[in-house]
Design a protein around this motif. Sequence first.
Motif, PDB file in Angstrom:
ATOM      1  N   GLY A  78      79.865 -47.741 -22.999  1.00 62.63           N
ATOM      2  CA  GLY A  78      81.073 -47.888 -23.793  1.00 62.63           C
ATOM      3  C   GLY A  78      81.820 -49.187 -23.598  1.00 62.63           C
ATOM      4  O   GLY A  78      82.925 -49.354 -24.140  1.00 62.63           O
ATOM      5  N   ALA A  79      81.278 -50.129 -22.835  1.00 65.50           N
ATOM      6  CA  ALA A  79      81.958 -51.411 -22.610  1.00 65.50           C
ATOM      7  C   ALA A  79      81.845 -52.292 -23.850  1.00 65.50           C
ATOM      8  O   ALA A  79      80.795 -52.350 -24.496  1.00 65.50           O
ATOM      9  CB  ALA A  79      81.351 -52.121 -21.403  1.00 65.50           C
ATOM     10  N   GLY A  80      82.934 -52.968 -24.170  1.00 69.61           N
ATOM     11  CA  GLY A  80      82.930 -53.896 -25.286  1.00 69.61           C
ATOM     12  C   GLY A  80      82.455 -55.273 -24.875  1.00 69.61           C
ATOM     13  O   GLY A  80      82.129 -55.523 -23.706  1.00 69.61           O
ATOM     14  N   ASN A  81      82.438 -56.188 -25.856  1.00 63.04           N
ATOM     15  CA  ASN A  81      81.953 -57.544 -25.575  1.00 63.04           C
ATOM     16  C   ASN A  81      82.804 -58.248 -24.523  1.00 63.04           C
ATOM     17  O   ASN A  81      82.283 -58.910 -23.622  1.00 63.04           O
ATOM     18  CB  ASN A  81      81.928 -58.362 -26.861  1.00 63.04           C
ATOM     19  CG  ASN A  81      80.877 -57.869 -27.828  1.00 63.04           C
ATOM     20  OD1 ASN A  81      79.838 -57.355 -27.426  1.00 63.04           O
ATOM     21  ND2 ASN A  81      81.142 -58.020 -29.123  1.00 63.04           N
ATOM     22  N   TRP A  82      84.126 -58.109 -24.640  1.00 60.43           N
ATOM     23  CA  TRP A  82      85.007 -58.771 -23.679  1.00 60.43           C
ATOM     24  C   TRP A  82      84.853 -58.178 -22.286  1.00 60.43           C
ATOM     25  O   TRP A  82      84.839 -58.902 -21.287  1.00 60.43           O
ATOM     26  CB  TRP A  82      86.454 -58.672 -24.142  1.00 60.43           C
ATOM     27  CG  TRP A  82      87.408 -59.270 -23.166  1.00 60.43           C
ATOM     28  CD1 TRP A  82      88.249 -58.617 -22.317  1.00 60.43           C
ATOM     29  CD2 TRP A  82      87.604 -60.670 -22.911  1.00 60.43           C
ATOM     30  NE1 TRP A  82      88.966 -59.506 -21.555  1.00 60.43           N
ATOM     31  CE2 TRP A  82      88.596 -60.777 -21.902  1.00 60.43           C
ATOM     32  CE3 TRP A  82      87.050 -61.830 -23.439  1.00 60.43           C
ATOM     33  CZ2 TRP A  82      89.033 -62.000 -21.420  1.00 60.43           C
ATOM     34  CZ3 TRP A  82      87.494 -63.059 -22.951  1.00 60.43           C
ATOM     35  CH2 TRP A  82      88.461 -63.144 -21.959  1.00 60.43           C
ATOM     36  N   ALA A  83      84.725 -56.856 -22.192  1.00 60.29           N
ATOM     37  CA  ALA A  83      84.565 -56.218 -20.882  1.00 60.29           C
ATOM     38  C   ALA A  83      83.243 -56.634 -20.237  1.00 60.29           C
ATOM     39  O   ALA A  83      83.177 -56.865 -19.026  1.00 60.29           O
ATOM     40  CB  ALA A  83      84.636 -54.699 -21.031  1.00 60.29           C
ATOM     41  N   ILE A  84      82.189 -56.720 -21.038  1.00 61.13           N
ATOM     42  CA  ILE A  84      80.890 -57.141 -20.498  1.00 61.13           C
ATOM     43  C   ILE A  84      80.980 -58.560 -19.964  1.00 61.13           C
ATOM     44  O   ILE A  84      80.466 -58.867 -18.874  1.00 61.13           O
ATOM     45  CB  ILE A  84      79.803 -57.028 -21.577  1.00 61.13           C
ATOM     46  CG1 ILE A  84      79.570 -55.559 -21.935  1.00 61.13           C
ATOM     47  CG2 ILE A  84      78.496 -57.663 -21.110  1.00 61.13           C
ATOM     48  CD1 ILE A  84      78.603 -55.370 -23.087  1.00 61.13           C
ATOM     49  N   PHE A  85      81.656 -59.428 -20.713  1.00 58.22           N
ATOM     50  CA  PHE A  85      81.770 -60.821 -20.280  1.00 58.22           C
ATOM     51  C   PHE A  85      82.649 -60.944 -19.041  1.00 58.22           C
ATOM     52  O   PHE A  85      82.266 -61.591 -18.059  1.00 58.22           O
ATOM     53  CB  PHE A  85      82.342 -61.663 -21.417  1.00 58.22           C
ATOM     54  CG  PHE A  85      82.768 -63.049 -21.008  1.00 58.22           C
ATOM     55  CD1 PHE A  85      81.822 -64.026 -20.726  1.00 58.22           C
ATOM     56  CD2 PHE A  85      84.113 -63.377 -20.888  1.00 58.22           C
ATOM     57  CE1 PHE A  85      82.210 -65.295 -20.330  1.00 58.22           C
ATOM     58  CE2 PHE A  85      84.504 -64.640 -20.500  1.00 58.22           C
ATOM     59  CZ  PHE A  85      83.553 -65.596 -20.223  1.00 58.22           C
ATOM     60  N   TRP A  86      83.821 -60.317 -19.048  1.00 55.06           N
ATOM     61  CA  TRP A  86      84.812 -60.530 -17.999  1.00 55.06           C
ATOM     62  C   TRP A  86      84.474 -59.781 -16.717  1.00 55.06           C
ATOM     63  O   TRP A  86      84.689 -60.294 -15.620  1.00 55.06           O
ATOM     64  CB  TRP A  86      86.184 -60.127 -18.520  1.00 55.06           C
ATOM     65  CG  TRP A  86      87.300 -60.475 -17.588  1.00 55.06           C
ATOM     66  CD1 TRP A  86      87.973 -59.643 -16.756  1.00 55.06           C
ATOM     67  CD2 TRP A  86      87.862 -61.786 -17.390  1.00 55.06           C
ATOM     68  NE1 TRP A  86      88.938 -60.340 -16.052  1.00 55.06           N
ATOM     69  CE2 TRP A  86      88.885 -61.654 -16.414  1.00 55.06           C
ATOM     70  CE3 TRP A  86      87.598 -63.040 -17.944  1.00 55.06           C
ATOM     71  CZ2 TRP A  86      89.639 -62.733 -15.996  1.00 55.06           C
ATOM     72  CZ3 TRP A  86      88.357 -64.118 -17.509  1.00 55.06           C
ATOM     73  CH2 TRP A  86      89.362 -63.961 -16.545  1.00 55.06           C
ATOM     74  N   ARG A  87      83.955 -58.561 -16.847  1.00 53.13           N
ATOM     75  CA  ARG A  87      83.754 -57.714 -15.670  1.00 53.13           C
ATOM     76  C   ARG A  87      82.336 -57.783 -15.102  1.00 53.13           C
ATOM     77  O   ARG A  87      82.120 -57.407 -13.950  1.00 53.13           O
ATOM     78  CB  ARG A  87      84.084 -56.262 -16.020  1.00 53.13           C
ATOM     79  CG  ARG A  87      85.532 -56.035 -16.419  1.00 53.13           C
ATOM     80  CD  ARG A  87      85.794 -54.576 -16.721  1.00 53.13           C
ATOM     81  NE  ARG A  87      87.180 -54.347 -17.123  1.00 53.13           N
ATOM     82  CZ  ARG A  87      87.668 -53.159 -17.460  1.00 53.13           C
ATOM     83  NH1 ARG A  87      86.879 -52.080 -17.436  1.00 53.13           N
ATOM     84  NH2 ARG A  87      88.927 -53.039 -17.814  1.00 53.13           N
ATOM     85  N   ILE A  88      81.380 -58.219 -15.917  1.00 55.83           N
ATOM     86  CA  ILE A  88      79.989 -58.224 -15.446  1.00 55.83           C
ATOM     87  C   ILE A  88      79.421 -59.639 -15.404  1.00 55.83           C
ATOM     88  O   ILE A  88      78.930 -60.093 -14.371  1.00 55.83           O
ATOM     89  CB  ILE A  88      79.102 -57.323 -16.335  1.00 55.83           C
ATOM     90  CG1 ILE A  88      79.632 -55.889 -16.309  1.00 55.83           C
ATOM     91  CG2 ILE A  88      77.656 -57.364 -15.875  1.00 55.83           C
ATOM     92  CD1 ILE A  88      78.891 -54.949 -17.225  1.00 55.83           C
ATOM     93  N   ALA A  89      79.470 -60.350 -16.534  1.00 60.04           N
ATOM     94  CA  ALA A  89      78.809 -61.652 -16.624  1.00 60.04           C
ATOM     95  C   ALA A  89      79.465 -62.688 -15.711  1.00 60.04           C
ATOM     96  O   ALA A  89      78.784 -63.385 -14.959  1.00 60.04           O
ATOM     97  CB  ALA A  89      78.806 -62.143 -18.073  1.00 60.04           C
TER      98      ALA A  89
END
Length: 312
Positions: A208-219
């Motif tokens: 359920g993570a969005g694009n911003w969450a994937i970038f900020w919290r993972i990438a």
Amino acid sequence: MSSRPLEATAPVVEVATAAATTDRGGGDAAARPRGQARTRVGRALVVAALCALTVVFVYPFLWLVSASFKPRTEVFDNKLIPETFTFQNYIDVWDRAPMLLWLGNTVLVTVLAAVAVTLSSSLVAWGFAYFRFPGRDGLFYLVLATMMLPGAVTMVPTFLIWNSLGQVNTLTPLWAGNLFGSAFYIFLLRQFFLGLPRQVFEAARIDGAGNWAIFWRIALPLTKPALVVTLLFEFQASWTDLMRPLIYLRDSDKFTIPRGLKALVDQFGFGGNWQWEILVTASVIVTVPMIIMFFLGQRHFIEGIATTGLKG
């Protein structure tokens, strides 16, 4: 009758095999010291070469530090240990130039420039690395092509833009351009993003993570070494930048350290009263923060250089 010769022959074969094994082991034992000796000689040569290169690179800074503790008549005596040791130069440089103000301006510009270019370049690099859309490669090559443009080509148009915005003689033109990213850092970070496993991002999207969450919290956390490399590169570039302060700054209270050193050279160096002890002392004060920054980020810097670009 046929078995006796075979029985008599067996001990002979065993003796011959043992002798051959002994000879081979003796040969290996004889060759081993020679190989170890060659390895030691090779390592000694490498260490000697590294020591020589270290002296070549470190000697100018050691000379600079030594000269900062010498009186004016001994600055150029080429002795690393001063005959007359004095701290007066460090007192004089703070009295004759607003070094603290210039350092404050430089720190402000450098931090803003480094943070701005790191965030903006990582956003663009993430877009090129993760998203798939028509013309992505062509657009990326176009971004890389901007590195072919010399800075002199865009210098006048950029000045006209900032002048029309009323930002000449302010610190804004020294860092705000980094909000639009840098082609070199975009390439650097994109290569690192491409080396990350895409399955991690797909799993986060399923959760359920969005694009911003994937970038900020993972990438971004996974690219910490590359981000540190970008920060250090831009920190060094902004800290030592002289061209833009020469173009945009007019008042001495807005000078950065490189622009202030240029003013000191004009005042105390060529065309001035030749007080070189003031110049070398100011140079030491300017150089020390960069050395501290490198040592603080050395581990991440080396890790980022070693891992960036493994996948293209």
